[in-house]
Design an enzyme around this catalytic site. Structure first.
Site, PDB file in Angstrom:
ATOM      1  N   TYR A  92     -41.584  66.043   5.111  1.00 56.12           N
ATOM      2  CA  TYR A  92     -40.559  65.176   4.503  1.00 56.12           C
ATOM      3  C   TYR A  92     -41.007  64.750   3.092  1.00 56.12           C
ATOM      4  O   TYR A  92     -40.235  64.815   2.137  1.00 56.12           O
ATOM      5  CB  TYR A  92     -40.343  63.940   5.385  1.00 56.12           C
ATOM      6  CG  TYR A  92     -39.382  62.930   4.818  1.00 56.12           C
ATOM      7  CD1 TYR A  92     -38.005  63.133   4.892  1.00 56.12           C
ATOM      8  CD2 TYR A  92     -39.835  61.754   4.214  1.00 56.12           C
ATOM      9  CE1 TYR A  92     -37.110  62.197   4.379  1.00 56.12           C
ATOM     10  CE2 TYR A  92     -38.954  60.820   3.700  1.00 56.12           C
ATOM     11  CZ  TYR A  92     -37.593  61.041   3.788  1.00 56.12           C
ATOM     12  OH  TYR A  92     -36.713  60.117   3.262  1.00 56.12           O
ATOM     13  N   LYS A 131     -39.296  65.464  -0.667  1.00 59.61           N
ATOM     14  CA  LYS A 131     -38.825  64.411  -1.577  1.00 59.61           C
ATOM     15  C   LYS A 131     -39.550  64.467  -2.928  1.00 59.61           C
ATOM     16  O   LYS A 131     -38.963  64.192  -3.964  1.00 59.61           O
ATOM     17  CB  LYS A 131     -39.000  63.044  -0.914  1.00 59.61           C
ATOM     18  CG  LYS A 131     -38.086  62.850   0.302  1.00 59.61           C
ATOM     19  CD  LYS A 131     -36.610  62.978  -0.069  1.00 59.61           C
ATOM     20  CE  LYS A 131     -35.682  62.623   1.077  1.00 59.61           C
ATOM     21  NZ  LYS A 131     -34.264  62.665   0.699  1.00 59.61           N
TER      22      LYS A 131
HETATM   23  N1  LIG Z   1     -33.372  54.826   5.229  1.00 57.44           N
HETATM   24  C1  LIG Z   1     -34.509  54.859   4.540  1.00 57.44           C
HETATM   25  O1  LIG Z   1     -35.428  54.071   4.773  1.00 57.44           O
HETATM   26  C2  LIG Z   1     -34.683  55.865   3.427  1.00 57.44           C
HETATM   27  C3  LIG Z   1     -35.753  55.679   2.538  1.00 57.44           C
HETATM   28  C4  LIG Z   1     -35.934  56.586   1.509  1.00 57.44           C
HETATM   29  C5  LIG Z   1     -35.069  57.659   1.358  1.00 57.44           C
HETATM   30  N2  LIG Z   1     -34.036  57.807   2.238  1.00 57.44           N
HETATM   31  C6  LIG Z   1     -33.149  58.959   2.033  1.00 57.44           C
HETATM   32  O2  LIG Z   1     -31.824  58.487   1.871  1.00 57.44           O
HETATM   33  C7  LIG Z   1     -30.904  59.433   2.416  1.00 57.44           C
HETATM   34  C8  LIG Z   1     -30.023  58.765   3.449  1.00 57.44           C
HETATM   35  O3  LIG Z   1     -30.844  58.155   4.419  1.00 57.44           O
HETATM   36  P1  LIG Z   1     -30.221  57.376   5.659  1.00 57.44           P
HETATM   37  O4  LIG Z   1     -31.327  56.564   6.235  1.00 57.44           O
HETATM   38  O5  LIG Z   1     -28.948  56.732   5.285  1.00 57.44           O
HETATM   39  O6  LIG Z   1     -29.937  58.625   6.649  1.00 57.44           O
HETATM   40  P2  LIG Z   1     -28.994  58.712   7.941  1.00 57.44           P
HETATM   41  O7  LIG Z   1     -29.672  59.659   8.862  1.00 57.44           O
HETATM   42  O8  LIG Z   1     -28.628  57.354   8.448  1.00 57.44           O
HETATM   43  O9  LIG Z   1     -27.661  59.395   7.370  1.00 57.44           O
HETATM   44  C9  LIG Z   1     -27.689  60.698   6.887  1.00 57.44           C
HETATM   45  C10 LIG Z   1     -26.279  61.258   6.867  1.00 57.44           C
HETATM   46  O10 LIG Z   1     -26.378  62.608   6.394  1.00 57.44           O
HETATM   47  C11 LIG Z   1     -25.648  63.456   7.268  1.00 57.44           C
HETATM   48  N3  LIG Z   1     -26.279  64.789   7.251  1.00 57.44           N
HETATM   49  C12 LIG Z   1     -27.452  65.153   7.804  1.00 57.44           C
HETATM   50  N4  LIG Z   1     -27.673  66.446   7.611  1.00 57.44           N
HETATM   51  C13 LIG Z   1     -26.613  66.930   6.913  1.00 57.44           C
HETATM   52  C14 LIG Z   1     -26.250  68.208   6.431  1.00 57.44           C
HETATM   53  N5  LIG Z   1     -27.022  69.283   6.649  1.00 57.44           N
HETATM   54  N6  LIG Z   1     -25.089  68.345   5.758  1.00 57.44           N
HETATM   55  C15 LIG Z   1     -24.283  67.272   5.545  1.00 57.44           C
HETATM   56  N7  LIG Z   1     -24.571  66.045   5.991  1.00 57.44           N
HETATM   57  C16 LIG Z   1     -25.722  65.873   6.675  1.00 57.44           C
HETATM   58  C17 LIG Z   1     -25.718  62.800   8.634  1.00 57.44           C
HETATM   59  O11 LIG Z   1     -24.651  63.213   9.484  1.00 57.44           O
HETATM   60  C18 LIG Z   1     -25.631  61.319   8.262  1.00 57.44           C
HETATM   61  O12 LIG Z   1     -24.291  60.877   8.191  1.00 57.44           O
HETATM   62  C19 LIG Z   1     -31.759  60.577   2.971  1.00 57.44           C
HETATM   63  O13 LIG Z   1     -31.886  61.586   1.998  1.00 57.44           O
HETATM   64  C20 LIG Z   1     -33.097  59.910   3.206  1.00 57.44           C
HETATM   65  O14 LIG Z   1     -34.171  60.826   3.178  1.00 57.44           O
HETATM   66  C21 LIG Z   1     -33.821  56.938   3.266  1.00 57.44           C
END
Ligand SMILES: NC(=O)c1ccc[n+]([C@@H]2O[C@H](COP(=O)([O-])OP(=O)(O)OC[C@H]3O[C@@H](n4cnc5c(N)ncnc54)[C@H](O)[C@@H]3O)[C@@H](O)[C@H]2O)c1
Length: 252
Positions: free
Chosen positions: A162, A166
């Site tokens: 992961y 990133k």
């Molecule tokens: N939540 C955190 O703490 C955090 C921290 C840093 C970065 N991020 C990044 O932020 C982004 C969103 O995170 P989140 O926590 O809201 O994630 P989440 O898992 O809650 O939501 C992700 C969404 O993306 C969709 N998705 C997954 N794979 C897909 C694909 N192949 N095609 C289209 N849609 C797809 C899922 O259906 C879901 O609706 C991600 O890139 C994650 O790596 C999150």
């Protein structure tokens, strides 16, 4: 959710991948709150439709599009469908991402590597490519890639694949920013710290809180303002940068 910043995006046409829930949903609602029409792209159509209907209830325009962004053909179609529905593409937030469970690298399978990279890095690249092609004729556009603090530091619990995906997003952002700035397309990224979203692994917040200077995790509102800024003309001089919103976590 009512997320409004001081940035006006009236008349702008935006697309957010992975906006069926979590951060992507908050970004879509924030963009609509600032006046943009938004296309909600997600692999889960039920969730995409829910986000779209929440936006429509506020009086803004939204369209739900089902696409698996790990397939470049589907990403291309999502951009085409966005333009068919909204008329143009000005803002694209490449947010869809997956995180595999914590695992020592000696146990990582090729399948986990391919799935993670296939969505987070390869998938994001081909989304950006399709978006840039659509923006080039307009000589203006904003592409915002969602990275992570794990692209900057080594997460204390093992998350190599992961984290590499990133880190790749952060450097890809710089490369694309330089290539596409002459076309008027600004590419930047955001690295959120741990943010409370529905499927966040429960063991993640305690690790973050062990040294977080603010003593708290983020909520989606803490991150959405950065998307509004990077979507607006106020950030037009920002090119290829990564905005770290982590409550100071990566300073220590
Ligand atoms: N939540 C955190 O703490 C955090 C921290 C840093 C970065 N991020 C990044 O932020 C982004 C969103 O995170 P989140 O926590 O809201 O994630 P989440 O898992 O809650 O939501 C992700 C969404 O993306 C969709 N998705 C997954 N794979 C897909 C694909 N192949 N095609 C289209 N849609 C797809 C899922 O259906 C879901 O609706 C991600 O890139 C994650 O790596 C999150």
């Amino acid at each position: 959710m009512d997320i409004k910043g001081g940035f006006c995006l009236k008349g702008r046409k935006a697309m957010v991948t992975g906006s069926g829930q979590g951060l992507g949903k908050a970004f879509a609602l924030a963009l609509a709150g600032a006046g943009a029409d938004v296309s909600i792209v997600d692999i889960n159509m039920d969730k995409a439709q829910l986000t779209a209907s929440e936006i429509v209830l506020t009086g803004a325009k939204a369209v739900a599009i089902k696409a698996d962004i790990s397939d470049p053909g589907e990403s291309r179609k999502a951009v085409e469908e966005t333009i068919r529905s909204l008329g143009r593409l000005d803002i694209a937030v490449n947010n869809a991402g997956v995180s595999p469970p914590i695992s020592d690298s000696v146990d990582i399978t090729a399948e986990t590597w391919d799935k993670t990279m296939g969505v987070n890095l390869r998938g994001l690249f081909f989304c950006a490519q399709a978006e840039a092609k659509a923006m080039m004729p307009n000589k203006y556009g904003k592409i915002i890639n969602i990275a992570s603090i794990c692209g900057h530091i080594v997460w204390p619990k093992f998350q190599a694949v992961y984290s590499i995906s990133k880190a790749g997003v952060i450097h890809l952002t710089r490369c694309l920013a330089v290539e596409w700035a002459p076309h008027g397309i600004r590419v930047n990224s955001i690295s959120p710290g741990v943010t409370m979203t529905p499927d966040l692994f429960p063991d993640v917040p305690p690790v973050f809180l062990r040294k977080a200077p603010l003593g708290k995790t983020a909520n989606v509102r803490d991150i959405a303002g950065a998307v509004l800024y990077l979507s607006s003309p106020e950030s037009d001089f920002m090119v290829g940068q990564d905005m770290v919103l982590d409550g100071g976590y990566t300073l220590l």
